[in-house]
Design a protein around this motif. Structure first.
Motif, PDB file in Angstrom:
ATOM      1  N   TRP A  24       0.816  -1.212   0.000  1.00  0.00           N
ATOM      2  CA  TRP A  24       0.000   0.000   0.000  1.00  0.00           C
ATOM      3  C   TRP A  24       0.850   1.262   0.000  1.00  0.00           C
ATOM      4  CZ3 TRP A  24       0.687   3.461   3.909  1.00  0.00           C
ATOM      5  CH2 TRP A  24       1.243   2.985   5.106  1.00  0.00           C
ATOM      6  N   LEU A  25       2.001   1.174   0.680  1.00  0.00           N
ATOM      7  CA  LEU A  25       2.890   2.324   0.735  1.00  0.00           C
ATOM      8  C   LEU A  25       3.594   2.528  -0.606  1.00  0.00           C
ATOM      9  CD1 LEU A  25       4.235   4.608   2.266  1.00  0.00           C
ATOM     10  CD2 LEU A  25       5.877   2.946   3.196  1.00  0.00           C
ATOM     11  N   GLY A  26       4.089   1.438  -1.178  1.00  0.00           N
ATOM     12  CA  GLY A  26       4.761   1.530  -2.471  1.00  0.00           C
ATOM     13  C   GLY A  26       3.826   2.031  -3.569  1.00  0.00           C
ATOM     14  N   PHE A  27       2.573   1.511  -3.556  1.00  0.00           N
ATOM     15  CA  PHE A  27       1.590   1.930  -4.553  1.00  0.00           C
ATOM     16  C   PHE A  27       1.262   3.414  -4.392  1.00  0.00           C
ATOM     17  CE2 PHE A  27      -2.743   2.190  -6.378  1.00  0.00           C
ATOM     18  CZ  PHE A  27      -2.479   1.658  -7.644  1.00  0.00           C
ATOM     19  N   GLY A  28       1.160   3.875  -3.150  1.00  0.00           N
ATOM     20  CA  GLY A  28       0.897   5.292  -2.886  1.00  0.00           C
ATOM     21  C   GLY A  28       2.010   6.185  -3.401  1.00  0.00           C
ATOM     22  N   ILE A  29       3.254   5.743  -3.208  1.00  0.00           N
ATOM     23  CA  ILE A  29       4.396   6.503  -3.719  1.00  0.00           C
ATOM     24  C   ILE A  29       4.347   6.560  -5.251  1.00  0.00           C
ATOM     25  CG2 ILE A  29       6.910   6.488  -3.953  1.00  0.00           C
ATOM     26  CD1 ILE A  29       7.016   5.329  -1.099  1.00  0.00           C
ATOM     27  N   GLY A  30       3.951   5.435  -5.861  1.00  0.00           N
ATOM     28  CA  GLY A  30       3.809   5.405  -7.315  1.00  0.00           C
ATOM     29  C   GLY A  30       2.782   6.417  -7.804  1.00  0.00           C
ATOM     30  N   LYS A  31       1.674   6.560  -7.067  1.00  0.00           N
ATOM     31  CA  LYS A  31       0.635   7.517  -7.425  1.00  0.00           C
ATOM     32  C   LYS A  31       1.160   8.959  -7.357  1.00  0.00           C
ATOM     33  CE  LYS A  31      -3.193   5.250  -8.372  1.00  0.00           C
ATOM     34  NZ  LYS A  31      -3.885   5.431  -9.680  1.00  0.00           N
ATOM     35  N   ILE A  32       2.007   9.212  -6.375  1.00  0.00           N
ATOM     36  CA  ILE A  32       2.603  10.546  -6.259  1.00  0.00           C
ATOM     37  C   ILE A  32       3.467  10.844  -7.484  1.00  0.00           C
ATOM     38  CG2 ILE A  32       4.256  11.937  -4.954  1.00  0.00           C
ATOM     39  CD1 ILE A  32       3.247  10.488  -2.420  1.00  0.00           C
ATOM     40  N   PHE A  33       4.262   9.874  -7.904  1.00  0.00           N
ATOM     41  CA  PHE A  33       5.077  10.056  -9.103  1.00  0.00           C
ATOM     42  C   PHE A  33       4.202  10.221 -10.346  1.00  0.00           C
ATOM     43  CE2 PHE A  33       8.637   8.629  -6.516  1.00  0.00           C
ATOM     44  CZ  PHE A  33       9.697   9.327  -7.068  1.00  0.00           C
ATOM     45  N   ASP A  34       3.068   9.506 -10.401  1.00  0.00           N
ATOM     46  CA  ASP A  34       2.131   9.673 -11.528  1.00  0.00           C
ATOM     47  C   ASP A  34       1.671  11.128 -11.606  1.00  0.00           C
ATOM     48  OD1 ASP A  34       2.324   6.967 -11.947  1.00  0.00           O
ATOM     49  OD2 ASP A  34       0.366   6.478 -11.083  1.00  0.00           O
ATOM     50  N   LEU A  35       1.337  11.701 -10.462  1.00  0.00           N
ATOM     51  CA  LEU A  35       0.846  13.077 -10.416  1.00  0.00           C
ATOM     52  C   LEU A  35       1.926  14.061 -10.853  1.00  0.00           C
ATOM     53  CD1 LEU A  35      -1.362  15.104  -9.679  1.00  0.00           C
ATOM     54  CD2 LEU A  35      -0.535  15.045  -7.313  1.00  0.00           C
ATOM     55  N   ILE A  36       3.138  13.844 -10.355  1.00  0.00           N
ATOM     56  CA  ILE A  36       4.252  14.724 -10.728  1.00  0.00           C
ATOM     57  C   ILE A  36       4.518  14.629 -12.231  1.00  0.00           C
ATOM     58  CG2 ILE A  36       6.712  15.188 -10.421  1.00  0.00           C
ATOM     59  CD1 ILE A  36       6.429  14.120  -7.557  1.00  0.00           C
ATOM     60  N   ALA A  37       4.464  13.411 -12.771  1.00  0.00           N
ATOM     61  CA  ALA A  37       4.682  13.217 -14.206  1.00  0.00           C
ATOM     62  C   ALA A  37       3.619  13.923 -15.025  1.00  0.00           C
ATOM     63  CB  ALA A  37       4.705  11.726 -14.523  1.00  0.00           C
ATOM     64  N   ALA A  38       2.364  13.863 -14.558  1.00  0.00           N
ATOM     65  CA  ALA A  38       1.268  14.505 -15.277  1.00  0.00           C
ATOM     66  C   ALA A  38       1.418  16.024 -15.277  1.00  0.00           C
ATOM     67  CB  ALA A  38      -0.068  14.112 -14.651  1.00  0.00           C
ATOM     68  N   ILE A  39       1.923  16.564 -14.185  1.00  0.00           N
ATOM     69  CA  ILE A  39       2.075  18.018 -14.063  1.00  0.00           C
ATOM     70  C   ILE A  39       3.287  18.527 -14.846  1.00  0.00           C
ATOM     71  CG2 ILE A  39       2.562  19.894 -12.446  1.00  0.00           C
ATOM     72  CD1 ILE A  39       0.981  18.299 -10.332  1.00  0.00           C
ATOM     73  N   THR A  40       4.395  17.805 -14.745  1.00  0.00           N
ATOM     74  CA  THR A  40       5.652  18.289 -15.336  1.00  0.00           C
ATOM     75  C   THR A  40       5.926  17.762 -16.737  1.00  0.00           C
ATOM     76  OG1 THR A  40       6.952  16.459 -14.404  1.00  0.00           O
ATOM     77  CG2 THR A  40       6.636  18.428 -13.020  1.00  0.00           C
ATOM     78  N   GLY A  41       5.281  16.648 -17.092  1.00  0.00           N
ATOM     79  CA  GLY A  41       5.566  16.029 -18.384  1.00  0.00           C
ATOM     80  C   GLY A  41       6.829  15.192 -18.382  1.00  0.00           C
ATOM     81  N   LYS A  42       7.468  15.060 -17.219  1.00  0.00           N
ATOM     82  CA  LYS A  42       8.691  14.260 -17.110  1.00  0.00           C
ATOM     83  C   LYS A  42       8.356  12.771 -16.955  1.00  0.00           C
ATOM     84  CE  LYS A  42      11.518  17.904 -15.006  1.00  0.00           C
ATOM     85  NZ  LYS A  42      12.366  18.285 -13.834  1.00  0.00           N
TER      86      LYS A  42
END
Length: 328
Positions: free
Chosen positions: A252-270
């Motif tokens: 659950w913790l690893g998946f949550g961290i993945g979601k945070i990276f998804d959000l950052i990727a969506a915002i920055t395009g990186k």
């Protein structure tokens, strides 16, 4: 004619073909082959005219061309290359009297499939790669059905393929283990089907001469399937490290961290190596069955030996500035 054979699987396939004097081959790809430039003809599966000028009359086509990375942009490339490319190959195959096509598809057509899913499994892709691979299969099936008594189609659905010189997901995992940066997420009892590149190319070679007219479909997996725990301990043993797993992150913790990276990727395009879908794939069982075991084909390299060969080649031995292949 090996279409899309300048890449990882294609190069190993062509090396194998070199050892078979009864089978003449050439490469068709949008990029020249580093290993076999003298045998390479430049063509793009999206361009019908370039295929017409390179595919020979009465040849056998092995189609390895694909758009397959997780981060392909624009998404329309999956359709243009995987589906549109299949349509173009079939157009030229009709014109050039081609009667045999071998197509490397993927177990991605099953999506997050139940453990042990074989060739009769439900088609349920979760991404554009799996969807377009299955749509390409249907294009080739339609071509074969036009002349069922004379045309032969062999669809091969490999699981994740690994081996020396590859820089895909399995290599990234092995590198993390070798550098001590690997973090086990979840319990580690989930199993993973894998395929060694030398073995799958051996099956492609087998397919060229061992099937009668008809449509044939096979998953390709090298058994037995490793659990993540066994895979980690085995690689550590080969590297001379402790086989003990010291720390695990809850899923659950690893998946949550993945979601945070998804959000950052969506915002920055990186693009990031961490994503929720990759965490989910890592912690899932990915175990497939195959009817290849009913054939007289025998994989030349046991999976345990294949893993050791790969680890030693990449992380223990020195191979200078050899060419490598970046895939996922």
């Amino acid at each position: 004619m090996a279409v899309g054979a300048s890449g990882f699987i294609g190069t190993r396939f062509c090396r194998r073909m070199q050892q078979n004097p009864t089978l003449k081959f050439s490469i068709i790809d949008k990029a020249s082959s580093n290993a076999f430039p003298e045998l390479c003809k430049i063509a793009d599966v999206r361009n019908l005219d370039t295929l017409r000028s390179t595919i020979e009359e009465n040849s056998i086509i092995v189609n390895l061309a694909a758009e397959h990375r997780d981060d392909v942009r624009p998404l329309s490339l999956y359709d243009d290359v995987n589906v549109g490319g299949a349509k173009n190959i079939c157009v030229v195959a009709r014109e050039k009297n081609v009667n045999t096509i071998v197509f490397t598809s993927s177990v991605a057509v099953y999506g997050f499939a139940p453990v042990g899913t074989d060739e009769s499994g439900t088609i349920n892709p979760f991404n554009d790669y799996g969807r377009t691979k299955y749509e390409a299969e249907q294009v080739f099936r339609s071509w074969q059905a036009e002349a069922p008594e004379t045309r032969t189609l062999i669809v091969i659905r490999p699981t994740v393929v690994f081996g020396e010189q590859n820089r895909g997901n399995v290599y990234n995992l092995l590198k993390q283990i070798s550098t001590g940066r690997f973090l086990m997420i979840g319990h580690g009892n989930n199993r993973k089907s894998m395929a060694y590149v030398e073995n799958i190319t051996a099956f492609i070679e087998y397919a060229l001469t061992n099937f009668k007219p008809g449509a044939h479909t096979y998953n390709y997996i090298d058994k037995p399937d490793f659990t993540m725990n066994v895979l980690l301990s085995t690689v550590n043993r080969i590297l001379g490290k402790s086989e003990k797993i010291k720390f695990r992150m809850p899923f659950w913790l690893g998946f949550g961290i993945g979601k945070i990276f998804d959000l950052i990727a969506a915002i920055t395009g990186k693009r990031f190596a961490v994503s929720s879908i990759r965490i989910k794939k890592f912690c899932s069982n990915t175990v497939f069955g195959t009817s290849i075991e009913k054939l007289d084909f025998k994989a030349p390299v046991p999976i345990s030996e294949a893993l050791e060969r790969t680890v030693r080649h990449e992380f223990i031995e020195s191979h200078g500035n050899e060419n490598v292949f970046y895939t996922e």
